[in-house]
Design an enzyme around this catalytic site. Structure first.
Site, short mmCIF file in Angstrom:
data_model
loop_
_atom_site.label_atom_id
_atom_site.label_comp_id
_atom_site.label_asym_id
_atom_site.label_seq_id
_atom_site.Cartn_x
_atom_site.Cartn_y
_atom_site.Cartn_z
N HIS A 58 74.47 10.21 -17.07
CA HIS A 58 75.61 9.31 -17.25
C HIS A 58 75.30 7.90 -16.73
O HIS A 58 75.67 6.90 -17.35
CB HIS A 58 76.83 9.90 -16.54
CG HIS A 58 78.01 9.00 -16.52
ND1 HIS A 58 78.36 8.26 -15.41
CD2 HIS A 58 78.92 8.67 -17.48
CE1 HIS A 58 79.43 7.53 -15.69
NE2 HIS A 58 79.79 7.76 -16.93
N GLU A 81 73.28 6.12 -19.19
CA GLU A 81 74.13 5.69 -20.31
C GLU A 81 74.72 4.30 -20.02
O GLU A 81 74.72 3.41 -20.87
CB GLU A 81 75.25 6.71 -20.53
CG GLU A 81 76.30 6.28 -21.53
CD GLU A 81 77.71 6.68 -21.10
OE1 GLU A 81 77.94 7.84 -20.73
OE2 GLU A 81 78.59 5.80 -21.12
N HIS A 82 75.17 4.10 -18.78
CA HIS A 82 75.72 2.79 -18.42
C HIS A 82 74.65 1.70 -18.42
O HIS A 82 74.90 0.58 -18.83
CB HIS A 82 76.32 2.85 -17.01
CG HIS A 82 77.74 3.33 -16.97
ND1 HIS A 82 78.76 2.56 -16.48
CD2 HIS A 82 78.30 4.48 -17.38
CE1 HIS A 82 79.90 3.23 -16.57
NE2 HIS A 82 79.66 4.41 -17.11
N GLU A 140 84.98 4.90 -11.90
CA GLU A 140 85.15 5.86 -13.00
C GLU A 140 85.35 7.27 -12.43
O GLU A 140 86.22 8.02 -12.87
CB GLU A 140 83.92 5.82 -13.92
CG GLU A 140 84.11 6.60 -15.21
CD GLU A 140 82.90 6.52 -16.15
OE1 GLU A 140 81.91 5.85 -15.80
OE2 GLU A 140 82.98 7.12 -17.23
#
Lengths: 423, 424
Positions: B67, B70-71, B143
């Site tokens: 994840h 991904e950022h 998040e």
């Protein structure tokens, strides 16, 4: 026109959107009635009672069995607010006849079931069925109390509520628990009959449809028996009270993350200023290149969610962030700098170009989803403004920097709402 | 190029495996204005232990790396950010991470090819620095906190934790504030080298395209031509027993939530057929037209239709039933009774036929939008399935087969319960 409007009777319109993009036909009935404190809870309760049974399909079992037989046709309903109106929405989505394993006419059947559920409810001794009203009152109570369950949404709803205290738009669309005890099957049915005879009625069909669809509607018994009317609904909407000094509201709950919402009033409010307002919003917080996203998220790392949205019918912008509780003041100060920079015209032609590209792409995407296309035309119906996508797009392209600066200078923070933790 | 046609939804799938191992799938739709492309690596939150093909080294990475990557993929060497660049030309770009893959995507009505340059460039060119990795920790931290406030996420993750003791599916996809603090540019580069190689990736394109032409455009923009070699993933042993029966947490919500989970065996002869049978069963037992739902709803014990899911990859599989109720325990008791009754009395023919019809309609409606189509083909691809199989296998699912699946999957000793209880 992508959407053909046919007047069925005074106050009742059929809108046909002919499109071959989808495997499904989407049908909808929208009942538009003024949003007010007296009726808000009743209006929220009505779709819930109607979906329990019509005079032909008298209970959930019969309704759902029927829908299963129709290849899982999907019936849905709910309430919304658009401007100062409450909209009771009823949808039916079913497979387009071309994609059925056998030759059937699902469109006609779907329309029949939908209209029946809305206009021909199950009654007993000229009231709604008591059992349904009682149990839906309990369900509605849970929904109203469940307002706190989604904290980000709650913070947004609360900011609107504070901004529009004692005004229609400040009402919670599901209504209020204290109203429920005075509602019974008799007075709710009386209210339903009155509302359904006075409200604005819009029926939408989207899919591979033709002129015949008009006949299906006109020949429908429910439509035949319904009265013409001078529809009663709000064409104008009340502005939030002018505040000299912005209002600050803080509330405590058991949250990990603080939710900050700023309600902005755009004081310039003529039809033409909606376009620069959209561009303003895109530059402020509507896209990844916006000031909010770049400065609050990417540069200061204060938030994951940092953006804004523009509500056209109310001419408001809401800024929303999820932040560390301790960062409240820092974030607020930074947001105010963004608003101030917009006023000073501290943005480039490039920013305007990007904002326009993003809005135009959104416009072009409207017909790619059945519901968004319906909502586009329905929004126009309510605001009594007819505009095709191309004209809308042109109006966005025509926006000049000075107009955006003018909007920026007519913007005022009305309410700052912060949902913070108990500790 | 391989072409597969489905007559039920009247769509065609074009598949080509490029020399470098990348699989490209195209579903042309000539009557839509929106173009959609998604490019993903078979690398998700569960892939946290593996052998690097180049060096043969065995590595364990901190939770949340897929994840985090991904950022960070959007960051460019020249200081720009590809998300901004794409947004500036009016295309809507995004990315997401699941348990088993990480996907990058955009949708466009204009400027598709201009966007394709940027898109294919950034997915193939990572650029990580101490500074840009450090700053992301604050953003992802928020998040993670946002998810902590979602009761739906809590009830889901706790059900998974009840089912699995070791399987990394029980980890939060984003990791934790502590685990992401350990992430460095080097960790990201290692994972990128390992998993972002064409043979481990797939691309799906849906919209108004001529397949041969779009393939050419894709090939032009491919940088890596070597095949990265096979990645050896080290998985935890297959779990056949549940970890714990029940987990309840309290949150500041009005409506309590529950999830009932059934741990299942991921090894199946025909997973699509089984999946269809499970969907039919769930609808029959707990769907909108089920007797159970009807009774619970009229008694005010359930607020809306429960969400019914079957999730699986090659090393885990489970059923999830999630709903809102003021008395979750009573709902669970009633569900157990229904289950016993179905197992004892067998499946009713009429209900089975009716429910099957409903499932068919849903499968057809899945082909309504370019984004849904592309995402569906992508996630099914990583499970070794072609999405058309659901329409093809549909007729093979009989009542008898469904009864077998019922007896095999919905076992009391494989059942777990997760509850988010209202504090009030």
């Amino acid at each position: 026109m992508n959407c053909k409007k046919i007047n069925i009777k005074e106050g009742i319109n059929l809108h046909i959107i002919n499109t071959d993009k989808f495997k499904t036909n989407l049908l909808a009935v929208f009942l538009t009635t003024p949003l007010n404190r007296e009726n808000v809870t009743k209006n929220a309760l009505i779709p819930m009672v109607l979906r329990r049974g019509s005079s032909k399909l008298t209970n959930i079992e019969e309704i759902n069995n029927k829908l299963d037989e129709m290849y899982g046709a999907d019936f849905n309903c709910g309430v919304d607010k658009t401007g100062d109106n409450q909209i009771l929405k009823f949808y039916m989505e079913s497979i387009n006849n071309n994609f059925l394993p056998e030759n059937e006419n699902l469109l006609e059947e779907s329309m029949r079931v939908l209209l029946d559920l809305v206009f021909n409810p199950l009654t007993e001794n000229n009231t709604f069925k008591e059992e349904y009203v009682d149990s839906e009152k309990q369900n509605l109570k849970q929904i109203i109390l469940g307002k706190i369950d989604n904290k980000a949404k709650y913070a947004y709803d609360r900011c609107i509520e504070e901004m529009y205290k004692d005004k229609p738009f400040g009402l919670y669309k599901y209504g209020y628990v204290e109203d429920l005890e005075n509602i019974d099957s008799k007075n709710l049915y009386e209210y339903y009959k009155k509302m359904i005879s006075e409200c604005k009625i819009d029926i939408f069909i989207s899919g591979e449809v033709n002129e015949q669809s008009k006949e299906i509607i006109e020949n429908n018994e429910n439509i035949k028996s319904i009265n013409e009317r001078q529809a009663i609904y709000n064409k104008k909407s009340e502005k939030a009270d002018y505040v000299e000094q912005e209002r600050i509201v803080e509330e405590k709950m058991d949250v990990s993350q603080g939710k900050l919402v700023l309600g902005l009033e755009v004081e310039k409010n003529d039809k033409q200023s909606k376009y620069p307002a959209l561009v303003y919003n895109a530059i402020l917080g509507g896209t990844p290149t916006s000031k909010m996203f770049q400065n609050v998220r990417e540069k200061a790392h204060l938030a994951y969610v940092a953006g804004s949205n523009y509500i056209r019918h109310k001419n408001n912008i809401f800024i929303r962030c999820g932040i560390e509780i301790k960062d409240y003041q820092k974030t607020l100060d930074l947001i105010k700098v963004q608003i101030e920079d917009m006023r000073k015209g501290d943005f480039t032609e490039e920013d305007i170009k990007n904002a326009k590209a993003s809005i135009v792409s959104t416009i072009k995407s409207i017909p790619e989803e059945q519901d968004s296309e319906m909502m586009y035309y329905f929004g126009q119906e309510i605001s009594e403004q007819k505009m095709e996508y191309s004209e809308y797009e042109q109006n966005i392209q025509n926006v000049q920097k000075q107009e955006v600066v003018d909007i920026a200078n007519s913007i005022k923070i009305n309410t700052i709402y912060f949902l913070t933790s108990n500790n | 190029m391989q072409i597969i046609e489905n007559s039920k939804v009247k769509e065609k799938l074009y598949i080509e495996k490029l020399e470098n191992g990348l699989t490209v799938m195209i579903i042309p739709k000539n009557n839509v204005a929106k173009k959609y492309i998604i490019w993903a690596t078979h690398f998700g939150s569960i892939d946290n232990h593996f052998i690097v093909p180049k060096t043969g080294e065995e590595v364990k990475i901190p939770d949340g790396v897929a994840h985090f990557l991904e950022h960070k993929m959007f960051e460019q060497r020249n200081g720009t950010n590809s998300l901004d660049t794409l947004s500036a030309i009016g295309v809507d770009a995004n990315a997401y991470t699941t348990n088993d893959h990480t996907a990058y995507l955009y949708e466009a009505t204009d400027n598709f090819y201009e966007a394709l340059d940027e898109f294919m460039d950034y997915v193939q060119n990572p650029y990580f620095t101490d500074e840009n990795v450090e700053k992301e920790k604050g953003i992802i931290g928020q998040e993670i906190k946002m998810y902590e406030d979602y009761p739906e996420w809590q009830v889901y993750l706790n059900a998974i934790k009840c089912m699995y003791k070791e399987n990394p599916v029980r980890l939060d996809i984003a990791g934790t504030i502590e685990s992401i603090s350990e992430i460095t540019p080097q960790v990201l580069y290692n994972c990128c080298d390992t998993f972002y190689n064409p043979a481990n990736m797939a691309m799906v394109i849906c919209g108004d395209f001529v397949p041969e032409e779009i393939i050419k455009e894709i090939k032009k923009r491919i940088i890596k031509n070597e095949n990265g070699g096979e990645i050896k993933r080290i998985y935890t042993p297959l779990e056949t027993k549940i970890n714990e029966k029940e987990k309840t947490v309290k949150m500041d919500v009005n409506n309590s939530l529950f999830t009932i989970g059934f741990l299942d065996n991921p090894n199946s002869e025909n997973i699509v057929k089984k999946h269809i049978a499970i969907e039919i069963l769930l609808q029959m037992m707990f769907g909108k037209s089920s007797e159970l739902y009807r009774n619970l709803y009229s008694e005010g014990l359930i607020l809306n239709e429960p969400q019914l899911d079957y999730e699986f990859t090659s090393n885990y599989a489970h059923v999830l039933v999630t709903g809102q109720s003021k008395e979750p325990r009573r709902v669970i008791e009633e569900f157990k009774k229904t289950l016993d009754k179905f197992i004892k009395d067998g499946i009713d023919e009429a209900i089975f036929t009716r429910t099957k019809k409903k499932i068919y309609g849903r499968y057809v409606a899945d082909y309504n939008s370019v984004s849904d189509i592309a995402r569906m083909f992508l996630s099914d691809y990583f499970k070794g399935i072609s999405s058309f199989d659901y329409l093809e296998e549909y007729n093979q699912v009989t009542k008898e087969f469904t009864q077998l699946v019922l007896n095999e999957v919905f076992k009391e000793d494989k059942m777990v319960i997760s509850i988010v209880e209202s504090k009030q």
